[in-house]
Scaffold this motif. Structure first.
Motif, PDB file in Angstrom:
ATOM      1  N   LEU A 222       0.589  -1.034  -0.206  1.00 30.99           N
ATOM      2  CA  LEU A 222      -0.150  -0.330   0.374  1.00 30.99           C
ATOM      3  C   LEU A 222       0.744   1.373  -0.195  1.00 30.99           C
ATOM      4  O   LEU A 222       0.878   2.442  -0.692  1.00 30.99           O
ATOM      5  CB  LEU A 222      -0.998   0.276   1.082  1.00 30.99           C
ATOM      6  N   GLY A 223       1.518   0.744   0.618  1.00 32.17           N
ATOM      7  CA  GLY A 223       2.820   2.327   0.987  1.00 32.17           C
ATOM      8  C   GLY A 223       2.111   2.905   2.504  1.00 32.17           C
ATOM      9  O   GLY A 223       1.895   2.636   2.993  1.00 32.17           O
ATOM     10  N   LEU A 224       3.774   3.868   2.794  1.00 33.21           N
ATOM     11  CA  LEU A 224       3.673   3.729   3.558  1.00 33.21           C
ATOM     12  C   LEU A 224       2.698   5.232   4.177  1.00 33.21           C
ATOM     13  O   LEU A 224       1.874   4.766   5.551  1.00 33.21           O
ATOM     14  CB  LEU A 224       5.217   5.150   4.183  1.00 33.21           C
ATOM     15  N   PHE A 225       1.687   6.273   3.581  1.00 33.51           N
ATOM     16  CA  PHE A 225       0.716   6.811   4.194  1.00 33.51           C
ATOM     17  C   PHE A 225      -0.452   5.814   4.153  1.00 33.51           C
ATOM     18  O   PHE A 225      -0.612   6.219   4.241  1.00 33.51           O
ATOM     19  CB  PHE A 225       0.856   7.768   2.434  1.00 33.51           C
ATOM     20  N   TYR A 226      -0.561   4.917   3.747  1.00 37.51           N
ATOM     21  CA  TYR A 226      -2.268   4.070   3.598  1.00 37.51           C
ATOM     22  C   TYR A 226      -2.264   3.433   4.226  1.00 37.51           C
ATOM     23  O   TYR A 226      -2.999   3.270   5.324  1.00 37.51           O
ATOM     24  CB  TYR A 226      -2.025   3.572   1.537  1.00 37.51           C
ATOM     25  N   VAL A 227      -0.735   2.656   4.573  1.00 41.87           N
ATOM     26  CA  VAL A 227      -0.605   1.905   6.055  1.00 41.87           C
ATOM     27  C   VAL A 227      -1.086   2.611   7.385  1.00 41.87           C
ATOM     28  O   VAL A 227      -1.450   2.144   8.115  1.00 41.87           O
ATOM     29  CB  VAL A 227       0.814   1.463   6.234  1.00 41.87           C
ATOM     30  N   LEU A 228      -0.159   4.085   7.317  1.00 37.66           N
ATOM     31  CA  LEU A 228      -0.341   4.742   8.693  1.00 37.66           C
ATOM     32  C   LEU A 228      -1.803   5.514   8.207  1.00 37.66           C
ATOM     33  O   LEU A 228      -2.492   5.302   9.963  1.00 37.66           O
ATOM     34  CB  LEU A 228       0.683   6.305   8.365  1.00 37.66           C
ATOM     35  N   LEU A 229      -2.571   5.916   6.992  1.00 43.20           N
ATOM     36  CA  LEU A 229      -4.008   5.951   7.753  1.00 43.20           C
ATOM     37  C   LEU A 229      -5.157   4.819   7.649  1.00 43.20           C
ATOM     38  O   LEU A 229      -5.753   5.122   8.550  1.00 43.20           O
ATOM     39  CB  LEU A 229      -4.591   6.084   6.006  1.00 43.20           C
ATOM     40  N   LEU A 230      -4.773   3.442   7.124  1.00 43.56           N
ATOM     41  CA  LEU A 230      -5.280   2.521   7.761  1.00 43.56           C
ATOM     42  C   LEU A 230      -5.112   2.861   9.326  1.00 43.56           C
ATOM     43  O   LEU A 230      -6.383   1.927   9.781  1.00 43.56           O
ATOM     44  CB  LEU A 230      -5.190   1.164   7.027  1.00 43.56           C
ATOM     45  N   VAL A 231      -4.148   3.425  10.155  1.00 42.69           N
ATOM     46  CA  VAL A 231      -3.759   2.725  11.318  1.00 42.69           C
ATOM     47  C   VAL A 231      -4.689   3.652  12.018  1.00 42.69           C
ATOM     48  O   VAL A 231      -5.257   3.515  13.238  1.00 42.69           O
ATOM     49  CB  VAL A 231      -2.507   2.764  11.950  1.00 42.69           C
ATOM     50  N   VAL A 232      -4.478   4.796  11.443  1.00 47.31           N
ATOM     51  CA  VAL A 232      -5.482   5.692  12.063  1.00 47.31           C
ATOM     52  C   VAL A 232      -6.724   5.838  12.278  1.00 47.31           C
ATOM     53  O   VAL A 232      -7.197   5.576  13.283  1.00 47.31           O
ATOM     54  CB  VAL A 232      -5.147   7.437  10.960  1.00 47.31           C
ATOM     55  N   VAL A 233      -7.590   5.056  11.265  1.00 49.67           N
ATOM     56  CA  VAL A 233      -8.846   4.242  10.965  1.00 49.67           C
ATOM     57  C   VAL A 233      -9.337   3.976  12.476  1.00 49.67           C
ATOM     58  O   VAL A 233     -10.441   3.171  12.712  1.00 49.67           O
ATOM     59  CB  VAL A 233      -9.198   3.905   9.402  1.00 49.67           C
ATOM     60  N   ALA A 234      -8.507   2.612  12.219  1.00 52.59           N
ATOM     61  CA  ALA A 234      -9.027   1.614  13.128  1.00 52.59           C
ATOM     62  C   ALA A 234      -8.194   1.987  13.891  1.00 52.59           C
ATOM     63  O   ALA A 234      -9.607   1.538  15.048  1.00 52.59           O
ATOM     64  CB  ALA A 234      -7.227   0.491  13.252  1.00 52.59           C
ATOM     65  N   VAL A 235      -7.152   2.827  15.269  1.00 51.11           N
ATOM     66  CA  VAL A 235      -7.588   3.792  16.077  1.00 51.11           C
ATOM     67  C   VAL A 235      -8.302   4.502  16.483  1.00 51.11           C
ATOM     68  O   VAL A 235      -9.206   4.744  17.959  1.00 51.11           O
ATOM     69  CB  VAL A 235      -6.358   4.590  15.974  1.00 51.11           C
ATOM     70  N   LEU A 236      -8.879   5.243  16.141  1.00 54.18           N
ATOM     71  CA  LEU A 236     -10.478   6.456  15.836  1.00 54.18           C
ATOM     72  C   LEU A 236     -11.151   5.310  15.928  1.00 54.18           C
ATOM     73  O   LEU A 236     -12.165   5.615  17.066  1.00 54.18           O
ATOM     74  CB  LEU A 236     -10.527   7.188  14.676  1.00 54.18           C
ATOM     75  N   LEU A 237     -11.308   4.028  15.541  1.00 52.51           N
ATOM     76  CA  LEU A 237     -12.286   3.303  15.433  1.00 52.51           C
ATOM     77  C   LEU A 237     -12.568   2.347  17.191  1.00 52.51           C
ATOM     78  O   LEU A 237     -13.625   2.283  17.325  1.00 52.51           O
ATOM     79  CB  LEU A 237     -12.499   2.595  14.067  1.00 52.51           C
ATOM     80  N   VAL A 238     -11.912   2.080  17.480  1.00 55.20           N
ATOM     81  CA  VAL A 238     -11.211   1.106  18.649  1.00 55.20           C
ATOM     82  C   VAL A 238     -11.353   2.267  19.778  1.00 55.20           C
ATOM     83  O   VAL A 238     -12.888   2.073  20.296  1.00 55.20           O
ATOM     84  CB  VAL A 238     -10.119   0.768  18.888  1.00 55.20           C
ATOM     85  N   ALA A 239     -11.576   3.473  19.548  1.00 51.42           N
ATOM     86  CA  ALA A 239     -11.639   4.869  20.099  1.00 51.42           C
ATOM     87  C   ALA A 239     -12.865   5.453  20.541  1.00 51.42           C
ATOM     88  O   ALA A 239     -13.780   5.398  21.347  1.00 51.42           O
ATOM     89  CB  ALA A 239     -10.889   6.329  19.854  1.00 51.42           C
ATOM     90  N   ALA A 240     -13.888   4.987  18.861  1.00 54.11           N
ATOM     91  CA  ALA A 240     -15.194   5.086  19.083  1.00 54.11           C
ATOM     92  C   ALA A 240     -15.957   4.091  19.360  1.00 54.11           C
ATOM     93  O   ALA A 240     -16.776   4.232  20.165  1.00 54.11           O
ATOM     94  CB  ALA A 240     -15.509   5.127  17.665  1.00 54.11           C
ATOM     95  N   ILE A 241     -15.528   3.029  19.505  1.00 55.50           N
ATOM     96  CA  ILE A 241     -16.345   1.952  21.010  1.00 55.50           C
ATOM     97  C   ILE A 241     -15.982   1.997  22.120  1.00 55.50           C
ATOM     98  O   ILE A 241     -17.292   1.300  22.514  1.00 55.50           O
ATOM     99  CB  ILE A 241     -15.609  -0.116  19.891  1.00 55.50           C
ATOM    100  N   VAL A 242     -14.703   2.233  22.163  1.00 55.64           N
ATOM    101  CA  VAL A 242     -14.434   2.115  24.160  1.00 55.64           C
ATOM    102  C   VAL A 242     -15.691   3.106  24.226  1.00 55.64           C
ATOM    103  O   VAL A 242     -16.184   3.137  25.591  1.00 55.64           O
ATOM    104  CB  VAL A 242     -13.698   2.491  24.156  1.00 55.64           C
ATOM    105  N   PHE A 243     -15.966   4.491  24.209  1.00 53.03           N
ATOM    106  CA  PHE A 243     -16.369   5.134  24.353  1.00 53.03           C
ATOM    107  C   PHE A 243     -17.694   4.891  23.764  1.00 53.03           C
ATOM    108  O   PHE A 243     -18.456   5.193  24.830  1.00 53.03           O
ATOM    109  CB  PHE A 243     -16.079   6.440  23.180  1.00 53.03           C
TER     110      PHE A 243
END
Length: 455
Positions: A222-243
């Protein structure tokens, strides 16, 4: 001085790390954690025992390309990929539990058992175990047929007559025994370990598959940018689930009681609250929605080679519209799939939440205990008020679950990773189990005057 130094060192550590150290220093808590870990190891060993007359190696490519198999593999904790005796996971038992919760309000006998306390609860659990056994046979046979159609060289042709009858019966009994063994392990964890055992069994299977998920991300180039973007999406989703998992609306409650002092009767009042969770249904609506949406596509696969043209056309329609990975030539799910998933998740969130609310009888129990909501008459008006509040906050939880349900498929389509299936159900299970385990450790530590995980 040594004691003061140790306290100063403990105060300098992060709060979460210090709470973990405090938990491990307690012998009984340490035994529970080790017991839970040991049974998870046993589960992973069982997940690697294949049923007879199969070749799991020939199925690896199919699981990487077929999202339908990927969802089934999630519920089995990764055991379906190996065609293990634990290929069904604990999903048949979960299905039996959900069915029992749905039918209990419909039958007076089951309602009476529910009101009998501990003895009635054990009787209902026994019914759930009995119901899980035939569900294991039905689901096991369906999975064998599906796997044989996808990879004929890897799985024998199941049948109840002829030369394949004995291998089929053997496989079904092995898969049923594996499921009930996992249920038994889960109950042992609940009684003698930390957390809800059934959820931890599923949690263990999902966590065991995370290294393969990470490998799929990096192998997709994917390239570094898309990997980081995917990680950000996953982290935000986990934070939203916790909230959303922790969000609740507190309804104030007052209790009036009489106290006899010095020959006189005094009226005293205490204050408390009823916590109504925004997401009362948890992951149940997602399981319901996936099961219903996937069922037509699964059945259609048995008829897509029919000699009758109209049956074959209907089967292909359901496969193209309601099958994961059906859209864009198999590169992603069709819009009809995740639109229907979203609507069903929202609908089942309301349905399940209202069913559970009716079973709890909050207004009746509150009136029996002498409690009342300020400004609301006890009894039926209190029940109607709580119902109105519950419906309003459930809208937020239901819409959130619906969005979480379709985000994995949208992200998979956007990043064009056909071998990556980020399951929202899996994320909800992982986050929910971690939060529940932390709370149980918190309770254990508070009993011993330690600070826990949660402030």
């Amino acid at each position: 001085m040594a004691l003061a130094a140790s306290r100063q060192q403990a105060a300098s550590r992060p709060r979460l790390l210090q709470a973990v150290i405090d938990a491990l220093q307690q012998q009984d808590i340490r035994k529970k954690l080790l017991f839970t870990g040991a049974l998870l190891v046993v589960f992973r060993f069982v997940a690697h025992i294949p049923i007879p007359d199969v070749d799991p190696r020939l199925l690896q490519t199919q699981f990487d390309q077929n999202k339908l198999l990927g969802l089934f593999n999630l519920f089995s904790g990764g055991a379906l990929r190996r065609i293990s005796i634990a290929a069904l996971g604990v999903y048949p038992y979960i299905t039996a539990t959900i069915i029992m919760q749905m039918v209990t309000p419909l039958f007076p006998m089951l309602q009476n058992l529910q009101k009998e306390g501990e003895q009635g609860r054990h009787r209902l659990e026994l019914y759930q175990h009995w119901m899980a056994v035939p569900l294991c046979f039905i689901q096991g046979y369906a999975q064998l047929v599906l796997l044989h159609r996808i990879a004929p060289d890897a799985v024998f042709s199941p049948g109840i007559s002829g030369t394949n009858a004995l291998p089929t019966i053997t496989a079904l009994f092995a898969m049923t025994a594996g499921t009930m063994f996992l249920v038994w392990l889960g109950e042992l964890i609940t009684e003698n370990g930390i957390g809800n055992g059934i959820s931890i069994i599923i949690f263990g299977g999902i966590v065991a598959g995370m290294p393969g998920l990470v490998n799929n991300v990096f192998s997709a180039s994917l390239g570094l940018f898309y990997v980081l973007l995917l990680v950000v999406v996953a982290v935000l989703l986990v934070a939203a689930i916790v909230f959303m998992q922790e969000a609740q609306r507190k309804i104030p409650v007052q209790y009036a009681k009489s106290v006899f002092r010095a020959g006189k009767m005094y009226r005293q009042s205490g204050q408390s609250h009823i916590p109504l969770r925004v997401n009362s249904a948890g992951m149940i609506p997602l399981i319901f929605a996936y099961s219903i949406v996937i069922l037509p596509a699964t059945i259609a696969q048995f008829f897509d080679t029919s000699d009758t043209s109209w049956i074959r056309n209907i089967a292909k329609f359901f496969e193209n519209v309601l099958s994961p990975g059906a859209g864009r030539g198999g590169q992603g799910s069709s819009p009809g799939f995740y639109i229907l998933v979203f609507l069903l998740v929202v609908g089942f969130s309301f349905f399940y939440t209202l069913v559970i609310f009716q079973q709890q009888n909050l207004a009746e129990n509150l009136q029996k205990q002498g409690g009342f909501v300020p400004g609301i008459r006890p009894g039926r008006p209190t029940g109607e008020y709580i119902m109105r509040v519950l419906v309003r906050i459930t809208w937020a939880g239901a819409l959130f679950l619906g969005i979480v349900a379709i985000i994995p498929y949208l992200v998979t389509n956007w990043f064009n990773i056909t071998s990556l299936t980020i399951s929202s159900t899996g994320m909800l299970i992982v986050v929910g189990v971690v939060l529940d385990t932390m709370k149980q450790l918190e309770a254990q530590l508070l009993m011993r005057n330690y600070e826990g995980f949660i402030r």
